[in-house]
Design a protein around this motif. Sequence first.
Motif, short mmCIF file in Angstrom:
data_model
loop_
_atom_site.label_atom_id
_atom_site.label_comp_id
_atom_site.label_asym_id
_atom_site.label_seq_id
_atom_site.Cartn_x
_atom_site.Cartn_y
_atom_site.Cartn_z
N PHE A 21 0.85 -1.19 0.00
CA PHE A 21 0.00 0.00 0.00
C PHE A 21 0.88 1.23 0.00
CE2 PHE A 21 -2.66 -3.30 1.60
CZ PHE A 21 -3.93 -2.99 1.15
N ARG A 22 0.42 2.25 -0.70
CA ARG A 22 1.13 3.53 -0.69
C ARG A 22 1.08 4.12 0.72
NH1 ARG A 22 3.09 5.67 -4.93
NH2 ARG A 22 1.77 4.84 -6.54
N THR A 23 -0.11 4.05 1.35
CA THR A 23 -0.30 4.55 2.71
C THR A 23 -1.51 3.86 3.32
OG1 THR A 23 -0.56 6.51 4.11
CG2 THR A 23 -1.70 6.52 1.98
N VAL A 24 -1.55 3.85 4.64
CA VAL A 24 -2.75 3.37 5.35
C VAL A 24 -3.41 4.54 6.07
CG1 VAL A 24 -2.01 0.98 5.54
CG2 VAL A 24 -1.41 2.59 7.36
N GLY A 25 -3.00 5.75 5.72
CA GLY A 25 -3.61 6.95 6.28
C GLY A 25 -3.37 7.05 7.78
N ASP A 26 -4.44 7.33 8.51
CA ASP A 26 -4.34 7.51 9.96
C ASP A 26 -4.40 6.19 10.71
OD1 ASP A 26 -4.20 10.27 9.67
OD2 ASP A 26 -6.37 10.52 9.78
N ASN A 27 -4.50 5.08 10.00
CA ASN A 27 -4.59 3.76 10.63
C ASN A 27 -3.23 3.30 11.14
OD1 ASN A 27 -7.44 2.89 9.93
ND2 ASN A 27 -6.64 3.44 7.92
N ASP A 28 -3.24 2.55 12.22
CA ASP A 28 -2.02 1.90 12.70
C ASP A 28 -1.67 0.79 11.72
OD1 ASP A 28 -1.11 -0.71 14.40
OD2 ASP A 28 -0.14 1.14 15.11
N PRO A 29 -0.46 0.78 11.14
CA PRO A 29 -0.11 -0.22 10.14
C PRO A 29 -0.25 -1.66 10.62
CG PRO A 29 1.49 1.55 10.12
CD PRO A 29 0.60 1.78 11.31
N LEU A 56 3.31 -4.43 3.27
CA LEU A 56 4.21 -3.28 3.20
C LEU A 56 3.40 -2.03 2.96
CD1 LEU A 56 7.11 -1.99 2.83
CD2 LEU A 56 6.84 -2.50 0.40
N THR A 57 3.66 -1.00 3.75
CA THR A 57 3.07 0.31 3.50
C THR A 57 4.23 1.30 3.32
OG1 THR A 57 1.60 2.04 4.32
CG2 THR A 57 2.70 0.69 5.99
N LEU A 58 4.24 1.94 2.18
CA LEU A 58 5.39 2.75 1.77
C LEU A 58 5.55 4.03 2.58
CD1 LEU A 58 5.01 2.22 -2.06
CD2 LEU A 58 6.65 1.13 -0.53
N LYS A 59 4.49 4.83 2.68
CA LYS A 59 4.62 6.13 3.37
C LYS A 59 5.03 5.94 4.82
CE LYS A 59 2.28 10.39 4.52
NZ LYS A 59 0.99 11.05 4.64
N GLU A 60 4.42 4.96 5.47
CA GLU A 60 4.71 4.71 6.88
C GLU A 60 5.99 3.90 7.08
OE1 GLU A 60 0.52 5.65 6.26
OE2 GLU A 60 1.79 4.13 5.38
N TYR A 91 16.90 -4.82 0.77
CA TYR A 91 16.37 -4.40 -0.53
C TYR A 91 15.32 -3.30 -0.38
CZ TYR A 91 18.88 -8.42 -2.19
OH TYR A 91 19.89 -9.31 -2.46
N LEU A 92 14.50 -3.39 0.66
CA LEU A 92 13.49 -2.36 0.88
C LEU A 92 14.16 -1.02 1.13
CD1 LEU A 92 10.94 -4.27 3.17
CD2 LEU A 92 10.84 -3.93 0.69
N LYS A 93 15.25 -1.01 1.87
CA LYS A 93 15.98 0.23 2.15
C LYS A 93 16.51 0.87 0.87
CE LYS A 93 17.34 -0.84 6.85
NZ LYS A 93 18.43 -1.20 7.76
N GLU A 94 16.82 0.04 -0.14
CA GLU A 94 17.32 0.54 -1.42
C GLU A 94 16.19 0.90 -2.38
OE1 GLU A 94 19.91 -2.44 -3.00
OE2 GLU A 94 21.31 -2.29 -1.33
N GLY A 95 14.94 0.64 -1.96
CA GLY A 95 13.80 0.93 -2.82
C GLY A 95 13.46 -0.20 -3.77
N ASP A 96 14.12 -1.35 -3.65
CA ASP A 96 13.82 -2.51 -4.49
C ASP A 96 12.79 -3.38 -3.78
OD1 ASP A 96 13.76 -4.60 -6.28
OD2 ASP A 96 15.94 -4.88 -6.34
N TYR A 97 11.55 -2.88 -3.77
CA TYR A 97 10.47 -3.51 -3.01
C TYR A 97 10.14 -4.91 -3.52
CZ TYR A 97 10.10 1.35 -1.65
OH TYR A 97 10.40 2.61 -1.22
N GLY A 98 10.13 -5.08 -4.82
CA GLY A 98 9.81 -6.38 -5.40
C GLY A 98 10.79 -7.45 -4.95
N LYS A 99 12.07 -7.14 -5.01
CA LYS A 99 13.11 -8.09 -4.61
C LYS A 99 13.02 -8.40 -3.12
CE LYS A 99 17.10 -10.33 -5.23
NZ LYS A 99 17.15 -11.63 -5.86
N GLY A 100 12.83 -7.39 -2.31
CA GLY A 100 12.74 -7.59 -0.87
C GLY A 100 11.54 -8.45 -0.48
#
Length: 125
Positions: A21-29, A56-60, A91-100
Amino acid sequence: MSRLSKEVLEKMGTAIVVATFRTVGDNDPDQYANRLYENWGIGKKGGDKGGILIFLTLKERRVRIETGYGVEGIITDSLAGQILDSQAMPYLKEGDYGKGLYNAMIAISEILSRNANVTLEKNLL
């Protein structure tokens, strides 16, 4: 990812689902992932073997592995954390979400297959 998930479901009856998800807004992830697991009924169609959600939630900047009753003794919270730390986070830290996320799925699939004494296709791992 979908071929590996399909093979695990067919051979072991365990559903593995990856949700980003790009974000879960005000929800606790963490609560959002738990509700998502329940609302989607992950693992219910596969029988009593349970299921796994890799969330995975990206913004949070949060990632977690949510497990169902049938697999929580195999993929414990501690083991889930180790899988994320060693297989996904670099991989997530590098932005390679698919690989991670795929690495986390592979690690989970390998643990489940060893536990069930099942062999998975090597070209999917």
